[in-house]
Design a protein around this motif. Structure first.
Motif, PDB file in Angstrom:
ATOM      1  N   MET A   1       6.738   6.251   5.321  1.00 11.63           N
ATOM      2  CA  MET A   1       7.476   5.674   4.218  1.00 11.63           C
ATOM      3  C   MET A   1       6.766   5.976   2.886  1.00 11.63           C
ATOM      4  O   MET A   1       7.423   6.214   1.884  1.00 11.63           O
ATOM      5  CB  MET A   1       7.621   4.173   4.416  1.00 11.63           C
ATOM      6  CG  MET A   1       8.487   3.543   3.356  1.00 11.63           C
ATOM      7  SD  MET A   1       8.454   1.769   3.418  1.00 11.63           S
ATOM      8  CE  MET A   1       9.978   1.402   4.132  1.00 11.63           C
ATOM      9  N   PHE A   2       5.442   5.987   2.895  1.00 10.77           N
ATOM     10  CA  PHE A   2       4.685   6.273   1.673  1.00 10.77           C
ATOM     11  C   PHE A   2       4.987   7.669   1.158  1.00 10.77           C
ATOM     12  O   PHE A   2       5.209   7.858  -0.039  1.00 10.77           O
ATOM     13  CB  PHE A   2       3.188   6.101   1.936  1.00 10.77           C
ATOM     14  CG  PHE A   2       2.328   6.381   0.744  1.00 10.77           C
ATOM     15  CD1 PHE A   2       2.292   5.493  -0.318  1.00 10.77           C
ATOM     16  CD2 PHE A   2       1.575   7.530   0.671  1.00 10.77           C
ATOM     17  CE1 PHE A   2       1.512   5.744  -1.429  1.00 10.77           C
ATOM     18  CE2 PHE A   2       0.786   7.788  -0.436  1.00 10.77           C
ATOM     19  CZ  PHE A   2       0.752   6.895  -1.486  1.00 10.77           C
ATOM     20  N   ILE A   3       5.032   8.640   2.063  1.00 12.22           N
ATOM     21  CA  ILE A   3       5.330  10.021   1.661  1.00 12.22           C
ATOM     22  C   ILE A   3       6.736  10.111   1.071  1.00 12.22           C
ATOM     23  O   ILE A   3       6.958  10.806   0.084  1.00 12.22           O
ATOM     24  CB  ILE A   3       5.177  10.984   2.860  1.00 12.22           C
ATOM     25  CG1 ILE A   3       3.739  10.970   3.392  1.00 12.22           C
ATOM     26  CG2 ILE A   3       5.610  12.391   2.492  1.00 12.22           C
ATOM     27  CD1 ILE A   3       2.692  11.403   2.387  1.00 12.22           C
ATOM     28  N   ASP A   4       7.680   9.389   1.661  1.00  7.09           N
ATOM     29  CA  ASP A   4       9.040   9.372   1.116  1.00  7.09           C
ATOM     30  C   ASP A   4       9.053   8.808  -0.299  1.00  7.09           C
ATOM     31  O   ASP A   4       9.761   9.304  -1.172  1.00  7.09           O
ATOM     32  CB  ASP A   4       9.977   8.538   1.998  1.00  7.09           C
ATOM     33  CG  ASP A   4      10.251   9.190   3.338  1.00  7.09           C
ATOM     34  OD1 ASP A   4      10.101  10.431   3.433  1.00  7.09           O
ATOM     35  OD2 ASP A   4      10.601   8.461   4.275  1.00  7.09           O
ATOM     36  N   ASP A   5       8.254   7.776  -0.553  1.00  5.39           N
ATOM     37  CA  ASP A   5       8.164   7.200  -1.896  1.00  5.39           C
ATOM     38  C   ASP A   5       7.567   8.187  -2.893  1.00  5.39           C
ATOM     39  O   ASP A   5       7.999   8.268  -4.036  1.00  5.39           O
ATOM     40  CB  ASP A   5       7.346   5.911  -1.883  1.00  5.39           C
ATOM     41  CG  ASP A   5       8.086   4.750  -1.252  1.00  5.39           C
ATOM     42  OD1 ASP A   5       9.332   4.828  -1.149  1.00  5.39           O
ATOM     43  OD2 ASP A   5       7.433   3.777  -0.862  1.00  5.39           O
ATOM     44  N   ILE A   6       6.581   8.954  -2.466  1.00  6.35           N
ATOM     45  CA  ILE A   6       5.980   9.964  -3.352  1.00  6.35           C
ATOM     46  C   ILE A   6       7.011  11.043  -3.690  1.00  6.35           C
ATOM     47  O   ILE A   6       7.142  11.457  -4.838  1.00  6.35           O
ATOM     48  CB  ILE A   6       4.725  10.583  -2.711  1.00  6.35           C
ATOM     49  CG1 ILE A   6       3.607   9.539  -2.671  1.00  6.35           C
ATOM     50  CG2 ILE A   6       4.281  11.830  -3.471  1.00  6.35           C
ATOM     51  CD1 ILE A   6       2.372   9.981  -1.948  1.00  6.35           C
ATOM     52  N   LYS A   7       7.749  11.481  -2.689  1.00  6.44           N
ATOM     53  CA  LYS A   7       8.788  12.493  -2.938  1.00  6.44           C
ATOM     54  C   LYS A   7       9.852  11.958  -3.892  1.00  6.44           C
ATOM     55  O   LYS A   7      10.312  12.667  -4.785  1.00  6.44           O
ATOM     56  CB  LYS A   7       9.430  12.921  -1.623  1.00  6.44           C
ATOM     57  CG  LYS A   7       8.513  13.751  -0.743  1.00  6.44           C
ATOM     58  CD  LYS A   7       9.198  14.085   0.567  1.00  6.44           C
ATOM     59  CE  LYS A   7       8.295  14.861   1.495  1.00  6.44           C
ATOM     60  NZ  LYS A   7       8.941  15.123   2.787  1.00  6.44           N
ATOM     61  N   TYR A   8      10.241  10.709  -3.714  1.00 10.42           N
ATOM     62  CA  TYR A   8      11.232  10.089  -4.592  1.00 10.42           C
ATOM     63  C   TYR A   8      10.715  10.041  -6.028  1.00 10.42           C
ATOM     64  O   TYR A   8      11.434  10.386  -6.963  1.00 10.42           O
ATOM     65  CB  TYR A   8      11.541   8.681  -4.083  1.00 10.42           C
ATOM     66  CG  TYR A   8      12.492   7.912  -4.968  1.00 10.42           C
ATOM     67  CD1 TYR A   8      13.857   8.141  -4.903  1.00 10.42           C
ATOM     68  CD2 TYR A   8      12.032   6.957  -5.857  1.00 10.42           C
ATOM     69  CE1 TYR A   8      14.742   7.443  -5.705  1.00 10.42           C
ATOM     70  CE2 TYR A   8      12.898   6.256  -6.669  1.00 10.42           C
ATOM     71  CZ  TYR A   8      14.250   6.498  -6.588  1.00 10.42           C
ATOM     72  OH  TYR A   8      15.105   5.800  -7.399  1.00 10.42           O
ATOM     73  N   ALA A   9       9.457   9.642  -6.212  1.00  4.35           N
ATOM     74  CA  ALA A   9       8.872   9.573  -7.556  1.00  4.35           C
ATOM     75  C   ALA A   9       8.800  10.962  -8.194  1.00  4.35           C
ATOM     76  O   ALA A   9       9.085  11.113  -9.387  1.00  4.35           O
ATOM     77  CB  ALA A   9       7.484   8.949  -7.489  1.00  4.35           C
TER      78      ALA A   9
END
Length: 45
Positions: A1-9
């Motif tokens: 989930m953290f990696i998904d948040d980084i990609k979103y940002a």
């Protein structure tokens, strides 16, 4: 989930990404982007 948040940002960054160039030739470069994550909010699916 953290990696998904980084990609979103990263997708939220305005402007168009261009490769680093020196005298018209692509060169290696590094870019540091500070991202502040809060554990109290959730703004996307």
């Amino acid at each position: 989930m953290f990696i998904d948040d980084i990609k979103y940002a990263a997708r939220k960054v305005k402007g168009k990404w261009k490769p680093a160039m020196q005298n018209g030739i692509p060169v290696d470069s590094k870019f540091v982007m500070k991202v502040n994550f809060s554990h109290k909010t959730y703004d996307h699916d």
